[in-house]
Design an enzyme around this catalytic site. Structure first.
Site, mmCIF file in Angstrom:
data_model
loop_
_atom_site.group_PDB
_atom_site.id
_atom_site.type_symbol
_atom_site.label_atom_id
_atom_site.label_comp_id
_atom_site.label_asym_id
_atom_site.label_seq_id
_atom_site.Cartn_x
_atom_site.Cartn_y
_atom_site.Cartn_z
ATOM 1 N N MET B 1 -42.306 -87.925 -102.991
ATOM 2 C CA MET B 1 -42.019 -89.087 -103.537
ATOM 3 C C MET B 1 -42.383 -89.194 -104.943
ATOM 4 S SD MET B 1 -40.367 -90.970 -101.152
ATOM 5 C CE MET B 1 -40.662 -92.497 -100.714
ATOM 6 N N CYS B 2 -41.792 -90.226 -105.735
ATOM 7 C CA CYS B 2 -42.066 -90.213 -107.251
ATOM 8 C C CYS B 2 -42.918 -91.585 -107.325
ATOM 9 C CB CYS B 2 -40.859 -90.353 -107.981
ATOM 10 S SG CYS B 2 -39.611 -89.157 -107.413
ATOM 11 N N GLN B 3 -43.347 -91.674 -108.731
ATOM 12 C CA GLN B 3 -43.934 -93.305 -108.836
ATOM 13 C C GLN B 3 -43.065 -93.918 -110.130
ATOM 14 O OE1 GLN B 3 -48.110 -94.022 -108.940
ATOM 15 N NE2 GLN B 3 -48.396 -92.789 -107.184
#
Lengths: 257, 257
Positions: B1-3
């Site tokens: 996942m990303c931020q």
């Protein structure tokens, strides 16, 4: 008026050398100090750096001069405001999406009394004649073609649209979708094609030279298109008023209506 | 996942401090190293910096950390690829024009089986679920409203569209047109509002603190929205799953369908 710089090649190439000379004209060797911008295509993607500081002193311009971003299609612009205030929204190049591709556009000149953009698909954000013209181009293409047409068909349509817009004033411009780069000359645009045998090039605006033979492979071919020639010792060709060229893989092809 | 990282304020503010901590997570204090990007609105204009290098080592990220670009709306993203290869075309944030405004979007999460975009006005350039979702949002808004509606009307429409997309997976996202910033929490998003009395903040990801009381005026108000809290000594509020907030002038307003 502004100045334009474009690059189109058959291999991803950085523009550090040319941009070093070009950036000097934004406030040092010339007076185009109302902002600047540069767009690099990399694959389908595009990076656009914009600044309203003069390119001769902008920290972003310094980064671009020293960070070798390799690209097959580049468009840069330094601005001397004629219409529209100095602001980020009025800084070239402009970017939009058409047919699932990013399109980049920059303009040098002055257009008066352009017909309004219908705004069905595209609208200007700022208030320059240039972004207005870009939206007119995209709107007309989008209405003529629901999908990206083959290049010869696109070229013919674009030649007609460009001729229409050029009737409203001075329309030197560059347009790219990352595969090709169209350059239209109204008053002033020069280009050269660098290919084997490569030689040493010497910037006009700064005491800097580069030996391209040390940096290239024999099959490399790169066209550089610019308002005023960047080097003193190379044979730049002046484009003719009304001439439209489509650059692909570093090779110019004339486009006629 | 990303931020994700967003900022919305009532005065143009730079994000150097927050971005310093955030950028560490792109390859140093965390593993989000498949590119990064940041968009700054300045007036109607927008600057978008993109790089597919990890933000912890990118020269462009270094520039952004040290060049105080002042903006009222900022969206940044560091990527851990889940769908779509690492390429510039797949790097967030994404930008499009709607109603003569630039819109910026970034997403953290994973969406599966999204309905195709009709492509009447907007099409993805890359192949991420995220850009696909962005095009769905814009396409639906464009079909509902020929002109920009008042914010309450827009908020209601957006809440419905976002709820529809969130049904296809995890949809943490930020969206801004330079006037407001919408943030939707599916699984994880935190925010705080910095306002008088300002105090010292201490980054979690780097040994750096800043005394905001020395840098601000009493009327300044800035909201910072981020996947994981950036500072150790401030009271971050965790958004609830399904919560949509509209930030304007540094103030969050809940939006419901």
């Amino acid at each position: 008026m502004c100045q334009l710089l474009g690059m189109n090649g058959n291999v991803p190439t950085d523009i550090c050398f040319s941009f070093k000379g070009f950036a000097c004209r934004g406030g040092r060797t010339d007076h185009h100090s109302d902002g600047w911008g540069i767009a690099f295509f990399e694959g389908q993607g595009c990076r656009l750096f914009l600044d309203y500081l003069p390119s001769a002193t902008s920290p972003i311009a310094e980064l671009v001069q020293n960070y070798p971003i390799k690209s097959t299609n580049i468009i840069a612009h330094i601005r001397k405001a004629t219409q529209g205030v100095t602001s980020l929204a009025n800084t070239h190049p402009f970017q939009r999406e058409l047919w699932g591709q990013y399109w980049i556009f920059a303009h040098n000149g002055d257009l008066k009394g352009l017909p309004p953009v219908s705004g069905e698909h595209y609208r200007p954000v700022g208030n320059t004649d240039s972004e207005h013209a870009f939206c007119l181009i995209l709107e007309q293409l989008r209405q003529q073609f629901a999908e990206a047409p083959p290049l010869p068909e696109l070229s013919r349509a674009l030649a007609e649209i460009v001729r229409g817009i050029a009737a409203y004033g001075v329309f030197n411009m560059m347009l790219s979708n990352g595969e090709w780069l169209f350059a239209h000359c109204a008053t002033k645009l020069h280009y050269l094609v660098r290919q084997a045998p490569f030689a040493v090039a010497q910037l006009k605006d700064e005491d800097l030279s580069v030996d391209f033979s040390a940096l290239t492979s024999p099959d490399d071919r790169v066209a550089v298109i610019v308002t005023e020639p960047l080097t003193a010792n190379e044979a730049w060709r002046a484009m003719q008023p009304g001439e439209l060229l489509c650059f692909r893989d570093g090779l110019p092809q004339p486009v006629t209506v």
